[in-house]
Motif scaffolding. Structure first.
Motif, PDB file in Angstrom:
ATOM      1  N   LEU A  96       0.827  -1.200   0.000  1.00 40.67           N
ATOM      2  CA  LEU A  96       0.000   0.000   0.000  1.00 40.67           C
ATOM      3  C   LEU A  96       0.864   1.255   0.000  1.00 40.67           C
ATOM      4  O   LEU A  96       1.905   1.307   0.662  1.00 40.67           O
ATOM      5  N   HIS A  98       1.189   4.527   1.580  1.00 41.19           N
ATOM      6  CA  HIS A  98       0.665   5.123   2.802  1.00 41.19           C
ATOM      7  C   HIS A  98       0.366   6.599   2.579  1.00 41.19           C
ATOM      8  O   HIS A  98       1.200   7.354   2.074  1.00 41.19           O
ATOM      9  N   GLY A 109      -1.750   2.892   6.557  1.00 47.14           N
ATOM     10  CA  GLY A 109      -1.824   1.489   6.182  1.00 47.14           C
ATOM     11  C   GLY A 109      -3.166   0.885   6.536  1.00 47.14           C
ATOM     12  O   GLY A 109      -4.049   1.534   7.097  1.00 47.14           O
ATOM     13  N   LEU A 110      -3.327  -0.394   6.183  1.00 44.80           N
ATOM     14  CA  LEU A 110      -4.567  -1.087   6.519  1.00 44.80           C
ATOM     15  C   LEU A 110      -4.595  -1.382   8.007  1.00 44.80           C
ATOM     16  O   LEU A 110      -3.624  -1.856   8.577  1.00 44.80           O
ATOM     17  N   VAL A 119      -8.375   2.074   5.575  1.00 46.08           N
ATOM     18  CA  VAL A 119      -7.122   2.743   5.274  1.00 46.08           C
ATOM     19  C   VAL A 119      -7.313   4.225   5.551  1.00 46.08           C
ATOM     20  O   VAL A 119      -8.431   4.725   5.649  1.00 46.08           O
ATOM     21  N   GLU A 120      -6.196   4.895   5.702  1.00 40.61           N
ATOM     22  CA  GLU A 120      -6.202   6.342   5.942  1.00 40.61           C
ATOM     23  C   GLU A 120      -7.105   6.736   7.105  1.00 40.61           C
ATOM     24  O   GLU A 120      -7.722   7.798   7.121  1.00 40.61           O
ATOM     25  N   ARG A 180      -4.609   2.476  -4.436  1.00 38.86           N
ATOM     26  CA  ARG A 180      -3.734   2.727  -3.305  1.00 38.86           C
ATOM     27  C   ARG A 180      -2.569   1.737  -3.240  1.00 38.86           C
ATOM     28  O   ARG A 180      -1.790   1.765  -2.293  1.00 38.86           O
TER      29      ARG A 180
END
Length: 255
Positions: A96, A98, A109-110, A119-120, A180
């Motif tokens: 991913l 970031h 990250g997840l 995410v986010e 992403r």
């Protein structure tokens, strides 16, 4: 119940949009019935808990089935969720891009937030559901690598929703994983292979000896389950999905 092995199953869906309702979900409260019936969208009920989701092309479904004695977690929903969440965080950590966290959450990250993978900080990319029996548990996740924006209109804002979601509509609540990912991530493999390879690595490092098997072995177990009646609920039952459009016919509001 029909096989004693631990399983990790990963499937990339290649079908039009389908609504999947959790074990106790009420379609009349969760769906825009007029849209669903207008488009003749299949509506199925799964045997596990969790919320209502729209799956289709771009969805990758991962299912983990484990013996309680083999798994490195307590056989309870939150412990299973924490453990599987940590596994998936490691799977996606290297692939991913970031980005800055949103909605007051953690990093880019997840991560597990309540019962979802986000995410986010607050954009959902994976929904989870579980079922737990005496000796085994199942945890499955639908990952949104891509989706058709219009298909999310089949879902209404549920009464019971994660606190972090607040009152956000689906367009502001979910996001796609594919944009992403690092640019080189899918160069030689598709999203299902990416997830399967990552899970195999993480599970082999953590608690299991991972062995790749021919998909026909899993299909054989599934067909055996479908053909075997059970009376666990006090009545004969077969493991088949029933379209809920027949169970919940739409009645347009009177004018």
């Amino acid at each position: 119940r029909h096989d004693a092995r631990n399983w990790c199953l990963v499937n990339a869906l290649d079908a039009p949009a389908t609504v999947v309702v959790g074990l106790n979900g009420k379609p009349k409260r969760l769906l825009d019935e007029a849209l669903v019936h207008r488009d003749r969208v299949p509506v199925l009920r799964r045997f596990s808990g969790g919320g209502t989701v729209v799956v289709g092309r771009g969805t990758v479904v991962a299912t983990l089935i484990a013996n309680k004695a083999d798994a490195p977690c307590e056989p309870f929903p939150r412990s299973i969720m924490r453990t599987t969440g940590a596994w998936y965080a490691r799977v996606f950590d290297d692939v991913l891009v970031h980005r800055e966290a949103a909605n007051g959450g953690g990093g880019g990250g997840l991560e597990l937030r309540e019962h979802d993978y986000v995410v986010e900080g607050g954009l959902k990319v994976g929904g989870n559901a579980q079922t737990i029996t005496r000796d085994r548990w199942l945890h499955h996740t639908s990952f949104l690598f891509d989706y058709d924006d219009a298909s999310m209109d089949y879902l209404t804002l549920p009464e019971n929703r994660p606190e972090y979601r607040e009152d956000r509509p689906h367009a502001a609540f979910i996001t796609r994983l594919a944009p992403r990912l690092r640019s080189d991530t899918l160069r030689d493999r598709d999203a299902a292979a990416l997830l399967a390879d990552g899970l195999a690595r993480v599970l082999d490092d953590d608690a299991f000896v991972v062995e790749e098997v021919d998909p026909s072995e899993a299909l054989h177990v599934l067909e055996t389950a479908r053909a075997t009646p059970t009376t666990a609920t006090g009545r004969p039952w077969r493991a088949t999905s029933r379209p809920l459009l027949e169970e919940y016919p739409y009645e347009p509001p009177s004018t």
